[in-house]
Design a protein around this motif. Structure first.
Motif, short mmCIF file in Angstrom:
data_model
loop_
_atom_site.label_atom_id
_atom_site.label_comp_id
_atom_site.label_asym_id
_atom_site.label_seq_id
_atom_site.Cartn_x
_atom_site.Cartn_y
_atom_site.Cartn_z
N GLU A 146 -10.00 8.22 14.16
CA GLU A 146 -11.40 8.08 13.76
C GLU A 146 -11.54 8.05 12.24
O GLU A 146 -12.29 7.24 11.69
N VAL A 147 -10.81 8.92 11.56
CA VAL A 147 -10.84 8.93 10.10
C VAL A 147 -10.36 7.59 9.56
O VAL A 147 -10.96 7.00 8.65
N ALA A 148 -9.27 7.08 10.12
CA ALA A 148 -8.71 5.81 9.66
C ALA A 148 -9.68 4.65 9.93
O ALA A 148 -9.84 3.77 9.09
N LEU A 149 -10.33 4.67 11.10
CA LEU A 149 -11.25 3.59 11.46
C LEU A 149 -12.50 3.61 10.58
O LEU A 149 -13.00 2.56 10.18
N ILE A 150 -13.01 4.81 10.29
CA ILE A 150 -14.18 4.91 9.41
C ILE A 150 -13.83 4.41 8.01
O ILE A 150 -14.59 3.63 7.40
N ALA A 151 -12.69 4.84 7.50
CA ALA A 151 -12.26 4.39 6.17
C ALA A 151 -12.01 2.89 6.16
O ALA A 151 -12.36 2.20 5.19
N ILE A 211 -10.63 8.06 1.25
CA ILE A 211 -9.67 6.99 1.54
C ILE A 211 -10.28 5.63 1.24
O ILE A 211 -9.62 4.74 0.68
N ALA A 212 -11.56 5.45 1.62
CA ALA A 212 -12.23 4.17 1.38
C ALA A 212 -12.38 3.89 -0.11
O ALA A 212 -12.17 2.75 -0.57
N LEU A 213 -12.71 4.91 -0.90
CA LEU A 213 -12.91 4.72 -2.34
C LEU A 213 -11.61 4.37 -3.06
O LEU A 213 -11.65 3.76 -4.13
N THR A 214 -10.48 4.75 -2.50
CA THR A 214 -9.21 4.52 -3.18
C THR A 214 -8.41 3.35 -2.59
O THR A 214 -7.40 2.96 -3.17
N SER A 215 -8.86 2.79 -1.46
CA SER A 215 -8.07 1.74 -0.80
C SER A 215 -8.74 0.37 -0.81
O SER A 215 -8.08 -0.63 -0.48
N GLN A 265 -4.42 -7.56 6.51
CA GLN A 265 -4.55 -6.49 5.53
C GLN A 265 -5.03 -5.20 6.19
O GLN A 265 -4.57 -4.10 5.85
N LEU A 266 -5.93 -5.32 7.16
CA LEU A 266 -6.42 -4.13 7.87
C LEU A 266 -5.30 -3.46 8.66
O LEU A 266 -5.27 -2.23 8.77
N MET A 267 -4.38 -4.24 9.20
CA MET A 267 -3.28 -3.67 9.97
C MET A 267 -2.35 -2.83 9.09
O MET A 267 -1.61 -1.99 9.60
N PHE A 268 -2.38 -3.08 7.79
CA PHE A 268 -1.59 -2.25 6.87
C PHE A 268 -2.44 -1.13 6.27
O PHE A 268 -1.90 -0.12 5.82
N THR A 269 -3.75 -1.31 6.25
CA THR A 269 -4.63 -0.29 5.70
C THR A 269 -4.76 0.89 6.65
O THR A 269 -4.77 2.06 6.22
N ILE A 270 -4.85 0.63 7.96
CA ILE A 270 -5.05 1.70 8.94
C ILE A 270 -3.90 2.71 8.93
O ILE A 270 -4.14 3.92 8.85
N PRO A 271 -2.62 2.29 9.01
CA PRO A 271 -1.55 3.30 8.97
C PRO A 271 -1.49 4.05 7.65
O PRO A 271 -1.14 5.23 7.62
N SER A 272 -1.83 3.38 6.55
CA SER A 272 -1.86 4.07 5.26
C SER A 272 -2.91 5.17 5.27
O SER A 272 -2.68 6.27 4.74
N ALA A 273 -4.08 4.87 5.86
CA ALA A 273 -5.14 5.88 5.94
C ALA A 273 -4.73 7.03 6.84
O ALA A 273 -4.98 8.20 6.52
N ILE A 274 -4.07 6.73 7.96
CA ILE A 274 -3.61 7.79 8.87
C ILE A 274 -2.59 8.68 8.18
O ILE A 274 -2.65 9.92 8.27
N PHE A 275 -1.66 8.07 7.47
CA PHE A 275 -0.62 8.85 6.79
C PHE A 275 -1.22 9.71 5.68
O PHE A 275 -0.85 10.87 5.51
N PHE A 276 -2.16 9.14 4.92
CA PHE A 276 -2.75 9.89 3.81
C PHE A 276 -3.60 11.04 4.33
O PHE A 276 -3.60 12.13 3.75
N GLU A 277 -4.32 10.82 5.44
CA GLU A 277 -5.09 11.91 6.04
C GLU A 277 -4.16 13.01 6.52
O GLU A 277 -4.45 14.20 6.36
N ALA A 278 -3.03 12.63 7.14
CA ALA A 278 -2.07 13.62 7.60
C ALA A 278 -1.48 14.41 6.43
O ALA A 278 -1.28 15.62 6.52
N LEU A 279 -1.23 13.71 5.33
CA LEU A 279 -0.70 14.39 4.14
C LEU A 279 -1.70 15.39 3.59
O LEU A 279 -1.34 16.54 3.27
#
Length: 343
Positions: A146-151, A211-215, A265-279
């Motif tokens: 959900e966090v990744a999809l919103i971002a 995540i949205a502001l930085t990606s 581009q979205l297919m690469f943005t979603i995993p980046s958002a998931i990883f950053f949220e996990a971090l």
């Protein structure tokens, strides 16, 4: 008198590509761009399998809301703490999922020792507070998605719009907008998240917004580059000559022709958002208690890793599968939408 010949569908099969003549290639049926991209995607086994893996993860994560919500996953029972994983029926004989553990070198049934019924199974075991790890993994996966999809949605709306305006207007407008992107890109991501957490309450909104502001800058730059090329094409010039408005050209011509680039581009943005949220959740700056995400599960599992490694391994494997699947799917979509890979 000539003999009648009965032809079947097999008689019209095309020769292999390396043996086809020009006349054979002319007979090859034409398909739409999306159908051709889908055909090429199916040829990429890794990307196609990843697509179904992600579909399964999304369905399971979001369909499990009734059994894996915040109240259920936060329920504690210290009488069943740190139980190992146990599967029902025949699956319970799989090594590592038998519910057995060692005490002073002797293998014992920890479920029996804790007084748990034989009909009660914890598929991924329990943590130090007696919480069901399986339900927490389902809930944490859903929160991370959900966090990744919103971002990603914010990135899609703002990044694409910004890139189209910058590339379409050009000139001084483009120069100013690109300098703004450079300024935003120069600010460390962690600084942005800390400021948002200080200003806003820690939670899904602040994480998604951070995540949205930085990606969004990567999406904006990519879309701008595509627009600079597309606006000089004949179909755009024809639309402008016919008096089409800028908004009409953007919605009817630019966005459809940019769709493949945006999707990849979205297919690469979603995993980046998931990883950053996990971090962020792992270091304590993300999803607050009692909510759970894959990052908080990794943080909890890391504390008990020496004695109960399954509490760390299970969420780490889930996160790894999601990350790998998204990256493989992104590579497959990039090749599928690239006309240069067309056979």
């Amino acid at each position: 008198m000539s003999e009648k010949v009965n032809l079947t569908a097999d008689d019209f099969q095309l020769l292999p590509a390396d043996r086809q003549t020009d006349s054979d290639k002319i007979l090859k049926p034409s398909v739409s761009f999306l159908k051709d991209a889908w055909r090429r995607l199916k040829k990429n086994k890794g990307a196609f399998i990843s697509l179904w893996v992600l579909a399964f993860v999304f369905v399971v994560a979001f369909a499990s809301t009734p059994i894996a919500n915040s109240k259920v996953t936060a329920r504690q029972d210290v009488t069943i703490q740190n139980l190992p994983a146990r599967l029902p029926g025949v699956l319970g004989e799989v090594p590592g999922f038998t519910g057995e553990g060692k005490l002073d070198g002797t293998k014992i049934d920890q479920y029996e020792s804790a007084g748990v019924s034989d009909k009660k199974n914890y598929w991924f075991g329990t943590d130090q507070f007696g919480r069901d790890i399986f339900k927490r993994v389902l809930y944490g996966t859903r929160i991370s998605l959900e966090v990744a999809l919103i971002a990603t949605l914010m990135d899609l709306v703002f990044g694409v719009t910004y890139g189209i305006i910058s590339g379409w207007r050009g000139g001084k407008t483009d120069i100013v907008m690109q300098r703004i992107i450079e300024i935003v890109s120069s600010i460390p991501n962690l600084v942005v998240f800390v400021l948002l957490i200080l200003i806003m309450k820690p939670g899904m909104l602040s994480i998604s917004l951070g995540i949205a502001l930085t990606s969004w800058t990567s999406m904006a730059r990519l879309v701008r580059a595509q627009v600079l090329t597309a606006k000089e094409q004949d179909y755009i010039l024809a639309a402008r000559t016919l008096g089409s408005s800028t908004w009409r050209i953007g919605l009817r011509h630019l966005v459809p022709n940019l769709s493949s680039t945006i999707i990849v581009q979205l297919m690469f943005t979603i995993p980046s958002a998931i990883f950053f949220e996990a971090l962020l959740s792992f270091i304590g700056l993300g999803i607050p208690v009692p909510m759970a995400s894959l990052g908080t599960l990794l943080n909890d599992g890391q504390k008990a890793m020496q004695f109960y490694p399954y509490q760390l391994v299970i969420p780490a494997v889930i996160l790894g599968i999601i990350m790998i699947a998204f990256n493989l799917l992104g590579d497959g979509l990039r090749d599928a939408f690239d006309p240069r890979t067309k056979d």
